[in-house]
Design an enzyme around this catalytic site. Structure first.
Site, PDB file in Angstrom:
ATOM      1  N   CYS A   1       0.829  -1.110  -0.007  1.00 21.00           N
ATOM      2  CA  CYS A   1       0.119   0.037  -0.035  1.00 21.00           C
ATOM      3  C   CYS A   1       0.885   1.384  -0.230  1.00 21.00           C
ATOM      4  O   CYS A   1       1.717   1.275   0.618  1.00 21.00           O
ATOM      5  CB  CYS A   1      -0.923  -0.008   1.041  1.00 21.00           C
ATOM      6  SG  CYS A   1      -2.418  -1.273   1.233  1.00 21.00           S
TER       7      CYS A   1
ATOM      8  N   TYR B   1      -7.498  -9.109   7.511  1.00 19.48           N
ATOM      9  CA  TYR B   1      -8.299  -8.308   6.642  1.00 19.48           C
ATOM     10  C   TYR B   1      -9.839  -9.306   6.646  1.00 19.48           C
ATOM     11  O   TYR B   1      -9.669 -10.416   7.251  1.00 19.48           O
ATOM     12  CB  TYR B   1      -7.931  -7.803   5.542  1.00 19.48           C
ATOM     13  CG  TYR B   1      -6.725  -6.857   5.683  1.00 19.48           C
ATOM     14  CD1 TYR B   1      -7.124  -5.776   6.488  1.00 19.48           C
ATOM     15  CD2 TYR B   1      -5.493  -6.903   5.103  1.00 19.48           C
ATOM     16  CE1 TYR B   1      -5.934  -4.825   6.417  1.00 19.48           C
ATOM     17  CE2 TYR B   1      -4.424  -6.177   5.219  1.00 19.48           C
ATOM     18  CZ  TYR B   1      -4.623  -5.157   6.014  1.00 19.48           C
ATOM     19  OH  TYR B   1      -3.786  -4.116   6.344  1.00 19.48           O
TER      20      TYR B   1
END
Length: 365
Positions: A25, A186
């Site tokens: 990210c 996640y």
């Protein structure tokens, strides 16, 4: 002949070498408005530099399947046509350099709605531009983080549909590989692990119930992805709970990962991207050079599934040994490619392979 620089063919797609870029990210998209989730000049320059450096496959960072699936307010997304348009520009350049463009599709679940990592990844409440978070059960990821709303069966069906829609957009944007993000705590991983999934309906309980969401998402993605192109799945092979004899918590294990991999293979997944951890912040993780490689090897040996491995792989000779020994089919480089965008070309030289140079750089050879 270097094994690291042999092509790998999955379905009808040939990837020119086995040195790939791990999804990382960048927290560099706009947080709201028409450009929310849209790749920026930063993303273009960041990805283009690694492509020029010889990376065989670039896996674009975790890309949200809906606005509330983002990890941070500045994550990339694939929920609208503007995002498709700007990803197309990036992917056209990568393909022109001989790099295969891939994208990791994800939903952050209970770890969603945070600041960028360098701002501390603190929770961003709705009144500051964040959004409510969701999970398999109403249990926060850590003290100080919001308690997620337990997803209903109808909401779960909506998330599965979001993954399929994002995969369609990924194809329209020119991606050749799509990876389902089932790791690092996640949403999908939190459904898989018995430590975080305490549901009593069809999405909880034993292995079959906890794996149901992952398998439904894979089926939905595979159903809209071309038969000639591969689907990957990223997994955390262990939560690092049962790996620690002093930790009495029960988590996801490598044996669970092997069982899941067999189910993924039956549903058309072509490669498992083996990572570890991320479920809880206080897990004791024993790191070191190549510390996750043994987990990838166990999955490959037990299932025959092609695997990629990641984690403190920094030296060309190290990467070559991993692939040449059959331990893994490819290596994914993260921080090392942030430090050195030309790592793959340097590795080629060290391993006695003539590196491919862009024509524009040929006079420097």
């Amino acid at each position: 002949m270097s094994s690291l620089f042999e092509p790998l063919t999955l379905r009808s797609l040939s990837i020119p070498n086995r040195a790939w870029m791990s999804p990382m990210c960048q927290y560099s998209a706009a947080s709201d408005g028409p450009d929310a989730g849209v790749p920026t000049d930063w993303h273009f320059a960041h990805l283009a530099a690694r492509s020029l450096g010889g990376v065989g496959l670039i896996m674009v960072e975790s890309t949200a399947v809906s606005p509330d699936a983002r990890i941070s307010t500045t994550d990339l997304g694939l929920w609208n046509d503007r995002q498709v348009e700007m990803f197309s520009r990036v992917n056209h350049f990568l393909a022109d350099q001989g790099t295969v463009p891939g994208v990791q599709l994800g939903h952050a679940g209970r770890k969603a709605s945070t600041d960028a990592q360098w701002l501390g990844a603190r929770p961003v409440p709705p009144h500051e531009g964040g959004w409510p978070v969701v999970g398999p059960t109403a249990e926060a990821v850590a003290p100080g983080y919001p308690v997620p709303a337990e997803l209903t069966a109808e909401q779960i069906r909506g998330i599965v549909a979001d993954f399929a829609a994002a995969a369609r957009r990924a194809l329209a944007a020119g991606f050749k590989v799509v990876e389902v993000h089932g790791a690092h705590g996640y949403l999908i991983h939190s459904f898989l692990s018995p430590h975080t999934n305490r549901r009593t309906d069809g999405y909880g309980g034993g292995f079959a119930g906890r794996a149901r969401l992952a398998l439904e998402i894979v089926e939905a993605v595979r159903g809209v992805w071309p038969d000639g192109l591969p689907v990957f799945f990223r997994t955390s092979a262990t939560d690092w709970l049962t790996e620690n004899p002093e930790d009495e918590r029960t988590g996801w294990t490598v044996e669970d990962t092997i069982a899941l991999t067999k189910e993924l293979a039956a549903r058309g997944v072509d490669l498992v991207d083996v990572s570890t951890g991320g479920l809880v912040p206080d897990a004791v993780i024993r790191t070191g050079p190549g510390y996750q490689v043994p987990f990838a090897e166990q999955v490959k040996r037990a299932t025959g599934m092609p695997v990629a491995t990641v984690g403190e792989i920094t030296e060309p000779a190290q990467a070559e040994r991993i692939v040449a020994s059959g331990t893994a089919d490819a290596v994914l480089l993260g921080r090392e490619l942030l430090r050195d965008a030309d790592w793959v070309r340097r590795a080629a030289v060290e391993l006695g392979v003539e590196p491919a140079w862009p024509l524009q750089y040929g006079w420097a050879v």
